[in-house]
Design a protein around this motif. Sequence first.
Motif, short mmCIF file in Angstrom:
data_model
loop_
_atom_site.label_atom_id
_atom_site.label_comp_id
_atom_site.label_asym_id
_atom_site.label_seq_id
_atom_site.Cartn_x
_atom_site.Cartn_y
_atom_site.Cartn_z
N LEU A 97 -32.61 -17.26 25.00
CA LEU A 97 -31.35 -17.53 24.30
C LEU A 97 -30.23 -16.79 25.03
N TYR A 98 -29.04 -17.30 24.95
CA TYR A 98 -27.84 -16.65 25.52
C TYR A 98 -27.98 -16.40 27.01
N SER A 99 -28.68 -17.29 27.71
CA SER A 99 -28.94 -17.11 29.15
C SER A 99 -27.67 -16.92 29.96
N GLU A 100 -26.60 -17.60 29.57
CA GLU A 100 -25.34 -17.49 30.31
C GLU A 100 -24.73 -16.09 30.22
N ARG A 101 -25.17 -15.30 29.25
CA ARG A 101 -24.65 -13.94 29.10
C ARG A 101 -25.70 -12.86 29.35
N TYR A 102 -26.90 -13.27 29.79
CA TYR A 102 -27.98 -12.31 30.04
C TYR A 102 -27.61 -11.41 31.21
N PRO A 103 -27.82 -10.15 31.13
CA PRO A 103 -28.51 -9.37 30.11
C PRO A 103 -27.56 -8.63 29.16
N HIS A 104 -26.30 -9.03 29.13
CA HIS A 104 -25.32 -8.28 28.33
C HIS A 104 -24.75 -9.09 27.17
N ALA A 105 -25.56 -9.96 26.56
CA ALA A 105 -25.08 -10.75 25.41
C ALA A 105 -24.71 -9.86 24.24
N GLY A 106 -25.29 -8.68 24.18
CA GLY A 106 -24.98 -7.73 23.11
C GLY A 106 -23.83 -6.79 23.44
N GLY A 107 -23.20 -6.99 24.57
CA GLY A 107 -22.09 -6.15 24.99
C GLY A 107 -22.35 -5.54 26.35
N PRO A 108 -21.30 -5.02 26.98
CA PRO A 108 -21.43 -4.54 28.36
C PRO A 108 -22.36 -3.33 28.54
N ASP A 109 -22.59 -2.57 27.48
CA ASP A 109 -23.45 -1.39 27.59
C ASP A 109 -24.83 -1.60 27.00
N HIS A 110 -25.15 -2.84 26.63
CA HIS A 110 -26.43 -3.16 25.99
C HIS A 110 -27.19 -4.14 26.87
N TYR A 111 -28.30 -3.67 27.46
CA TYR A 111 -29.11 -4.50 28.36
C TYR A 111 -30.30 -5.02 27.57
N ALA A 112 -30.31 -6.33 27.31
CA ALA A 112 -31.38 -6.91 26.49
C ALA A 112 -31.49 -8.40 26.75
N GLY A 113 -32.62 -8.94 26.37
CA GLY A 113 -32.83 -10.38 26.41
C GLY A 113 -33.26 -10.87 25.05
N TRP A 114 -32.88 -12.09 24.73
CA TRP A 114 -33.25 -12.70 23.46
C TRP A 114 -34.08 -13.94 23.75
N ILE A 115 -35.14 -14.13 22.96
CA ILE A 115 -36.01 -15.28 23.10
C ILE A 115 -36.35 -15.82 21.71
N GLU A 116 -36.72 -17.11 21.68
CA GLU A 116 -37.09 -17.75 20.42
C GLU A 116 -38.35 -18.57 20.66
N ASN A 117 -39.31 -18.51 19.72
CA ASN A 117 -40.52 -19.31 19.90
C ASN A 117 -40.37 -20.67 19.23
N ALA A 118 -41.38 -21.51 19.37
CA ALA A 118 -41.30 -22.89 18.86
C ALA A 118 -41.12 -22.95 17.35
N ALA A 119 -41.54 -21.91 16.63
CA ALA A 119 -41.40 -21.88 15.18
C ALA A 119 -40.02 -21.38 14.74
N GLY A 120 -39.18 -20.99 15.70
CA GLY A 120 -37.83 -20.55 15.37
C GLY A 120 -37.67 -19.06 15.15
N PHE A 121 -38.69 -18.26 15.49
CA PHE A 121 -38.58 -16.82 15.35
C PHE A 121 -37.89 -16.25 16.59
N LYS A 122 -36.92 -15.38 16.37
CA LYS A 122 -36.12 -14.81 17.45
C LYS A 122 -36.51 -13.34 17.64
N VAL A 123 -36.59 -12.95 18.92
CA VAL A 123 -36.93 -11.58 19.28
C VAL A 123 -35.94 -11.10 20.32
N GLU A 124 -35.55 -9.84 20.22
CA GLU A 124 -34.69 -9.19 21.21
C GLU A 124 -35.55 -8.14 21.93
N ILE A 125 -35.47 -8.12 23.25
CA ILE A 125 -36.18 -7.15 24.07
C ILE A 125 -35.12 -6.25 24.69
#
Length: 130
Positions: A97-125
């Motif tokens: 999720l938010y690939s166009e803003r990876y890895p700073h979709a949470g802001g310039p000081d937050h390095y993370a990735g977001w993913i979603e599975n087929a059932a619609g559950f979202k996880v932030e790493i």
Amino acid sequence: MSGLHHIEVWVDDLDGAISSWGWLLERLGYAVTAQWPGGASWGDGGAYITLTTSPNLADAAHDRRRSGVNHLAFLGGTRAEVDAVMREAPGRGWTPLYSERYPHAGGPDHYAGWIENAAGFKVEIVAEAP
């Protein structure tokens, strides 16, 4: 005393959930601690996560945008380790999720990735601070 003891996620498709969640949890350092016909648990020596077949199958699909839990955020290690999880995730049933803003979709000081599975559950790493 404070702290998280466990999280229980009810799922419609246990086999599919174990496939996607199991890979992710084990990739992040969790190990299977229990399995039974209706579920499984993964732990890391502290809080644990359980996937259990929902008793209300097909009542309504999971929708993280409705009231309730939107996503779970896990510590993913270094930035390189988060990048590796994000590269592997699509082959394991997770959509970035938010690939166009990876890895700073949470802001310039937050390095993370977001993913979603087929059932619609979202996880932030989340990466540890450099």
